[in-house]
Motif scaffolding. Structure first.
Motif, PDB file in Angstrom:
ATOM      1  N   ASN B  61       0.720  -1.183   0.077  1.00  0.00           N
ATOM      2  CA  ASN B  61      -0.091   0.041  -0.128  1.00  0.00           C
ATOM      3  C   ASN B  61       1.056   1.105  -0.074  1.00  0.00           C
ATOM      4  N   ALA B  63       2.833   2.889   2.137  1.00  0.00           N
ATOM      5  CA  ALA B  63       2.857   3.556   3.613  1.00  0.00           C
ATOM      6  C   ALA B  63       4.255   3.063   3.890  1.00  0.00           C
TER       7      ALA B  63
ATOM      8  N   HIS C  55       7.345   8.661  -4.358  1.00  0.00           N
ATOM      9  CA  HIS C  55       7.051   9.419  -3.298  1.00  0.00           C
ATOM     10  C   HIS C  55       6.312  10.737  -3.510  1.00  0.00           C
ATOM     11  N   THR C  65       3.741  13.622   2.175  1.00  0.00           N
ATOM     12  CA  THR C  65       2.149  13.115   2.049  1.00  0.00           C
ATOM     13  C   THR C  65       1.884  11.830   2.728  1.00  0.00           C
ATOM     14  N   ASP C  67       0.498   8.415   2.868  1.00  0.00           N
ATOM     15  CA  ASP C  67       1.345   7.379   2.767  1.00  0.00           C
ATOM     16  C   ASP C  67       2.550   7.707   2.151  1.00  0.00           C
ATOM     17  N   ASN C  70       3.002   7.196  -1.801  1.00  0.00           N
ATOM     18  CA  ASN C  70       1.750   7.117  -2.049  1.00  0.00           C
ATOM     19  C   ASN C  70       1.673   7.290  -3.816  1.00  0.00           C
ATOM     20  N   ARG C  88       0.957  -0.856  -5.250  1.00  0.00           N
ATOM     21  CA  ARG C  88       0.171   0.405  -5.311  1.00  0.00           C
ATOM     22  C   ARG C  88       0.688   0.907  -6.445  1.00  0.00           C
ATOM     23  N   LYS C 124      -4.414   1.100  -3.664  1.00  0.00           N
ATOM     24  CA  LYS C 124      -3.600   0.175  -2.964  1.00  0.00           C
ATOM     25  C   LYS C 124      -4.010  -1.214  -3.093  1.00  0.00           C
TER      26      LYS C 124
END
Lengths: 290, 290, 290
Positions: B61, B63, C55, C65, C67, C70, C88, C124
């Protein structure tokens, strides 16, 4: 893909600290460790585009600090006219004064300057203009947007370098809070002497102003550096805003240009009641640049 | 700028999991994916400075995990004397035992060893000494500062490698909690057999100790690896502290030295009432090192 | 260590914004700045393993940001059969439609498309299959695991490119919410025209559907680009779900292939009562790719 430079610094100490009236304790401490990415593109005609991302990290416990790119996140166009920068970066008024004379471990960790006024230290949402260096002089002019939520900020600073003489000054303002500082540093062969004086006005009403001063001395002998910093500020209150003396004795041994081992003793003697703001630390550490 | 090595691993599985008495569900899972930066500087005379930053990330995900540099944030000086390290890193007592025999997917994700005692697993604020390797033996001795907030920690481990025989042991202690484990691994041509036994004392009073054991076997045939892990611990209670059996059947196909596709079935049979601690997963995934 | 490509983009603007009925204010804004790491390994026989970590960062204030990775965290195997990806990433249905025609500043920042339906935008826990490109056509089929906590998601998209003609379509579904969109883009020499139409069904009961449409035009003259985007959606309610017009006028000056300076004016005229959803911004900025 262009050429991106990856750089940084891990700076970690083991310290015996005494905080206020508490028991002395052993602490593994971070001293402003960082990881950075930067790059530059030649656009022709002397024009250049560049970016910088700089992340502060805790080298003692691995934690990232609040805003991840909390040391810098910027994009810049530069040329003969100087440079225009957008984003987040450290105020020039700080680099020109308190940071400049902190030869010992560059104003990081538990021996950093606790007296310098950070009341107007604005990093985010800025637009800045940097002059080219002319006759030893360079300047920075930065405005921080309040974005409808906080007051607009202003940060103006200048540096002058001529042979062994290095002068600097910084002014910053956020709403009604403001500060002004001047700094000098002189190289006398293996001895380097520096000092700054700062005047802070917190803009909160009565008894909201103070004067802060600090001197630093460094003696270089081969790979060894001996450091002494002494600072003070009058008026009662917390260390944060006023009323304390601070001194640091340091020794650095440079294993190379990039790596040193070092030790220091630093102490803050606060005017706060019952030693609430007192602090001292005996430390040994490693600083490795990459 | 120096030469910094950027490396890492993305390890992601698609799994059909059953947790406790819940319905079977499909999950995309991370298996200890990471991104690391490391570098070394030769200081002359056999002395070296180095740093390591290692970030654990969730490849399913995107994270970041709790402390960003949660796998390592360290600076080190090494030489003929061994090495001294400051900061955060994974305890040697774990690498020397539970991790060492987890040939299948190296103790990550849903097939990781749920029985090994992590009660004294201390990563942060450490000072460590690493011996040089002498006659196949190497050791680590690390102390974690409590910093006035928690007990001091201790982690001691050793590894011995001689031809096909690989032995290890680890001891760690945080306050009154402690654990000790020994491990062996033997290479019989294409067969590799390993085992560890751990004794945990949680230091919380009565019924706070347990013995944990695990065996692992790997059979290598060309690019294929067949794995079997079986572990167990007696005494009632939760999986976290005691009382469960766990086994894993795994198959790895190495597409290269850096990349594999694999599958496994893992199951935990807990002694907790009404299968509350039970778990099973059938998984397929990709592990790519970079 | 393998060869890892480090890349990214800093895209920052200074804007004069008016939000709803509030006062006009100056804002320094991020426009989807990012930092990425990616790499690929040749496994022989046409098979390749690759990874991508991307990122998203705020170039105005340095904040990471939500997660961290992300924008992407994925591992992939690809070959003549196409590619299989885990982890993801951004839905193909979005890239194939709303993003594709946003030639001006690629659907980022305050001039981004506020009308496109993101109700089924799932990033995700995905497994995806990407077709090879055959006769100008390529497709993506992705399923997102609900992991026992949310509905399974589906994202299907296709792109067709033949000379100056570029077509795309995307369908996505999360539980009972779904959307479908088609897009076209045509290159007429120095003029580029694009449009998409989207139909959204939020799956929440009555009055939960709407049609969204947007056209874009770009005129290229040397290093200059002139942009016009106009979009609209009927039905009352918030901008988030429906009922607004949006247009953007933009000018880009490309200093190089990697760097541009630009300005735009964007306005959203919402059907919400008393201009609550209205927004306008006059902006100037720098975008630097690295």
């Amino acid at each position: 893909q262009s050429s991106v430079t990856l750089w940084g610094r891990i700076n970690t100490t083991v310290e015996s600290q005494k905080v206020g009236a508490g028991d002395r304790k052993v602490v593994v401490a971070n001293n402003a460790s960082r990881l950075g990415f930067k790059g530059q593109e030649d656009l022709g005609g002397g024009l250049k585009a560049s970016f910088a991302l700089e992340h502060g990290l805790n080298s003692d416990n691995g934690a990232a600090t609040g805003d991840f790119w909390n040391r810098e996140a910027s994009v810049q166009l530069s040329g003969a006219f100087g440079a225009v920068r957008l984003g987040r970066w450290t105020p020039g008024s700080y680099f020109a004064t308190a940071d400049y004379i902190s030869n010992h471990n560059h104003d990081t960790g538990s021996s950093s300057d606790e007296l310098y006024s950070f009341a107007t230290f604005k990093q985010k949402n800025k637009v800045g203009y940097f002059t080219p260096t002319v006759g030893g002089f360079s300047g920075e002019f930065a405005v921080g947007a309040g974005e409808g939520a906080e007051p607009r900020s202003l940060d103006i600073s200048g540096n002058y370098d001529q042979g062994p003489l290095h002068l600097g000054a910084g002014f910053s303002k956020v709403g009604s809070a403001k500060q002004f500082a001047v700094r000098g540093l002189y190289e006398l062969g293996s001895i380097v002497l520096g000092a700054y004086v700062q005047r802070e006005d917190m803009g909160t009403g009565a008894n909201d102003s103070r004067t802060i001063a600090r001197v630093s001395a460094m003696y270089v002998m081969g790979a060894s550096e001996f450091h002494l910093n002494v600072g003070g500020s009058k008026a009662g209150g917390s260390i944060g805003s006023n009323g304390a003396k601070q001194y640091t004795l340091g020794y650095n041994y440079n294993l190379s240009k990039r790596t040193k081992v070092y030790g220091f003793y630093t102490a803050i003697d606060s005017t706060a009641a019952k030693s609430a703001g007192d602090f001292s630390s005996l430390a040994a550490g490693i600083r490795h640049n990459f």
